[in-house]
Design an enzyme around this catalytic site. Structure first.
Site, PDB file in Angstrom:
ATOM      1  N   ARG A  51     -12.165  -5.979  -6.351  1.00  0.00           N
ATOM      2  CA  ARG A  51     -11.808  -6.630  -5.093  1.00  0.00           C
ATOM      3  C   ARG A  51     -13.080  -6.813  -4.264  1.00  0.00           C
ATOM      4  O   ARG A  51     -13.847  -5.859  -4.097  1.00  0.00           O
ATOM      5  CB  ARG A  51     -10.822  -5.691  -4.391  1.00  0.00           C
ATOM      6  CG  ARG A  51     -10.120  -6.216  -3.208  1.00  0.00           C
ATOM      7  CD  ARG A  51      -9.065  -5.238  -2.737  1.00  0.00           C
ATOM      8  NE  ARG A  51      -9.627  -4.037  -2.151  1.00  0.00           N
ATOM      9  CZ  ARG A  51      -8.995  -3.258  -1.266  1.00  0.00           C
ATOM     10  NH1 ARG A  51      -7.763  -3.529  -0.912  1.00  0.00           N
ATOM     11  NH2 ARG A  51      -9.560  -2.187  -0.767  1.00  0.00           N
ATOM     12  N   TYR A  79     -10.588  -0.181  10.919  1.00  0.00           N
ATOM     13  CA  TYR A  79     -11.796   0.191  10.151  1.00  0.00           C
ATOM     14  C   TYR A  79     -12.161  -0.851   9.103  1.00  0.00           C
ATOM     15  O   TYR A  79     -13.196  -0.741   8.463  1.00  0.00           O
ATOM     16  CB  TYR A  79     -11.647   1.582   9.502  1.00  0.00           C
ATOM     17  CG  TYR A  79     -10.294   1.905   8.901  1.00  0.00           C
ATOM     18  CD1 TYR A  79      -9.897   1.369   7.686  1.00  0.00           C
ATOM     19  CD2 TYR A  79      -9.421   2.772   9.558  1.00  0.00           C
ATOM     20  CE1 TYR A  79      -8.660   1.669   7.145  1.00  0.00           C
ATOM     21  CE2 TYR A  79      -8.177   3.087   9.022  1.00  0.00           C
ATOM     22  CZ  TYR A  79      -7.807   2.534   7.811  1.00  0.00           C
ATOM     23  OH  TYR A  79      -6.573   2.830   7.285  1.00  0.00           O
ATOM     24  N   LYS A  80     -11.325  -1.879   8.918  1.00  0.00           N
ATOM     25  CA  LYS A  80     -11.640  -2.918   7.923  1.00  0.00           C
ATOM     26  C   LYS A  80     -12.370  -4.074   8.624  1.00  0.00           C
ATOM     27  O   LYS A  80     -13.517  -3.934   8.998  1.00  0.00           O
ATOM     28  CB  LYS A  80     -10.364  -3.384   7.236  1.00  0.00           C
ATOM     29  CG  LYS A  80      -9.615  -2.270   6.488  1.00  0.00           C
ATOM     30  CD  LYS A  80      -8.346  -2.812   5.866  1.00  0.00           C
ATOM     31  CE  LYS A  80      -7.469  -1.709   5.292  1.00  0.00           C
ATOM     32  NZ  LYS A  80      -8.083  -1.016   4.147  1.00  0.00           N
ATOM     33  N   PHE A 128       0.873  -1.178   0.000  1.00  0.00           N
ATOM     34  CA  PHE A 128       0.000   0.000   0.000  1.00  0.00           C
ATOM     35  C   PHE A 128       0.910   1.229   0.000  1.00  0.00           C
ATOM     36  O   PHE A 128       1.857   1.316   0.787  1.00  0.00           O
ATOM     37  CB  PHE A 128      -0.881  -0.030   1.256  1.00  0.00           C
ATOM     38  CG  PHE A 128      -2.005   0.939   1.202  1.00  0.00           C
ATOM     39  CD1 PHE A 128      -3.189   0.617   0.568  1.00  0.00           C
ATOM     40  CD2 PHE A 128      -1.873   2.199   1.777  1.00  0.00           C
ATOM     41  CE1 PHE A 128      -4.239   1.525   0.511  1.00  0.00           C
ATOM     42  CE2 PHE A 128      -2.921   3.111   1.727  1.00  0.00           C
ATOM     43  CZ  PHE A 128      -4.099   2.772   1.083  1.00  0.00           C
ATOM     44  N   ASP A 134       2.758  -5.087   8.323  1.00  0.00           N
ATOM     45  CA  ASP A 134       1.510  -4.336   8.171  1.00  0.00           C
ATOM     46  C   ASP A 134       0.371  -5.355   8.077  1.00  0.00           C
ATOM     47  O   ASP A 134       0.251  -6.074   7.083  1.00  0.00           O
ATOM     48  CB  ASP A 134       1.571  -3.465   6.898  1.00  0.00           C
ATOM     49  CG  ASP A 134       0.269  -2.701   6.653  1.00  0.00           C
ATOM     50  OD1 ASP A 134      -0.772  -3.053   7.237  1.00  0.00           O
ATOM     51  OD2 ASP A 134       0.295  -1.748   5.842  1.00  0.00           O
TER      52      ASP A 134
END
Ligand SMILES: Cc1ncc(COP(=O)(O)O)c(C=O)c1O
Length: 394
Positions: free
Chosen positions: A354, A206-207, A104, A181
């Site tokens: 995705r 938040y995922k 990312f 990560d």
């Protein structure tokens, strides 16, 4: 599994790998903290002061860590900077940073800033197919002149899951610091951060942790590093028992808590406080088993009904995380077309659609409907109408 515990939006939601859904428990926890603010004002700090620490036992379970090795704080990139300030110590020949070409971008920006400060190189492990990494190429990156390697647990685009335990052993053998990560695995895949011997890790909530947009992230510091002083310090990381004595000298809180810097947002932390209740009801092994069942079923449906969408997510359970990515030159348009039909996937440039069937709230039936709609869109070509549409979230 716990679909009734969540506020499920109209349609089919397959974007829990970007933003997990709100749960009744999260909203209730936020409401409670709001009321405390209204009724108690500054006295609310009596219960808010150590709130992050109260979440550590549950987070530790999720991440395979000791409670004092984890803390809910900051955000991935900010935590990464704080940990690099502590763990990136270039010395002599051993000075370069290593990450992957599929990381990312924010992680790379953080690493680039540190490489620049130290006049070192940021090297990237190459990908042979543009979507996944080969074990051999990752192992080859652990060179004698590398000080620190940062690896993702699950690649954000393709969903490939890396064998972090193996790389942690290699890092130890070579005297290299290994950071991880875990953005795309926290709450979706079990971890053994402590036993693997990872030096540090960062993740967001938040995922798959469903704590809300911009909710506080988390970090892990292995117990073997507790004697280190955080490279970036702030009063929130000071020994909690004496914070208000207002000493000029920093005494670190024991463990990962020392890496907190500033006053946390209590309302945001409350979102996480509530969200973690779901993980107290269902264990990580069961969550992973259900996630694998859903992704397996989804890939089989995609193979059968939409063979022109190439699944780039590795097939083997031990090599895939919680989402499935398919490649198509018009993935962006397909993503917009799906949204117009009430199905929410996400798009990752340049050509990936995705989708995450989340263990807590997605069903086989939703995956079957999604694949049928994709088939219809591909047959009719109607997704082409979205060619002119520019949007930020696709
Ligand atoms: C893998 C990964 N790393 C880092 C980030 C950046 O996170 P933050 O905005 O919390 O710094 C994200 C954001 O989605 C991500 O998916």
């Amino acid at each position: 599994m716990l679909r009734q515990d969540f506020i499920y939006p109209t349609g089919i939601y397959l974007d829990g790998n970007s933003l997990g859904l709100a749960s009744h428990a999260s909203l209730k926890a936020i409401e409670r903290r709001l009321q405390e603010w209204q009724q108690q004002a500054v006295n609310g700090w009596e219960s808010w002061f150590g709130l992050a620490e109260t979440l550590s036992p549950t987070l530790a379970n999720l991440m395979g860590a000791l409670p004092e090795e984890v803390i809910a704080t900051g955000s991935i990139t900010m935590n990464l900077h704080a940990l690099l300030a502590t763990f990136y110590k270039p010395t002599g020949q051993r000075r370069h940073l290593m990450a992957t070409s599929l990381d990312f971008p924010s992680d790379l920006y953080a690493l680039q800033s540190w490489a620049e400060r130290e006049g070192a190189e940021l090297r990237l492990i190459p990908s042979r197919d543009g979507y996944t990494l080969e074990e051999e190429d990752i192992r080859a990156a652990f060179q004698d002149d590398v000080a620190l390697v940062l690896l993702p647990t699950v690649l954000y685009a393709s969903g490939q899951l890396l064998d972090i335990g193996q790389y942690a052993s290699l890092a130890r053998e070579k005297g290299i610091v290994l950071g991880v990560d875990a953005a795309h695995s926290a709450g979706s895949v079990p971890h053994q951060l402590h036993d693997w011997g990872v030096d540090f890790a960062v993740w967001c909530s938040y995922k798959y942790l469903n704590a809300g947009p911009g909710a506080p992230g988390g970090l892990f510091v292995h117990q073997k590093h507790f004697a280190k002083l955080p490279g970036l310090r702030g009063w929130w990381g000071h020994q909690k028992s004496s914070t208000f004595e207002m000493h000029q000298h920093f005494t670190p809180e024991h463990g990962a808590g020392a890496y907190q810097i500033s006053t946390p947002s209590i309302l945001a932390l409350a979102g996480l406080e509530g969200a973690l209740e779901a993980f107290q009801k269902v264990g990580m092994q069961d969550i992973r088993a259900r996630s694998l069942e859903l992704t397996e079923h989804f890939m089989a449906l995609l193979d059968q009904h939409t063979p022109e969408l190439k699944v780039v997510t590795p097939r083997k359970a031990e090599h895939r995380g919680g989402h499935v990515s398919v490649q198509h030159p018009d993935a962006r348009l397909l993503s917009l077309a799906l949204r117009s039909r009430g199905i929410v996937p996400d798009f990752r440039t340049p050509d990936l659609l995705r989708m995450a069937p989340v263990a807590f709230y997605n069903t086989e039936e939703e995956l079957e409907k999604t694949v049928l709609v994709l088939r219809e869109l591909l047959d009719s070509g109607s997704y082409q109408q979205f060619r002119q549409q520019e949007t930020r979230v696709v």
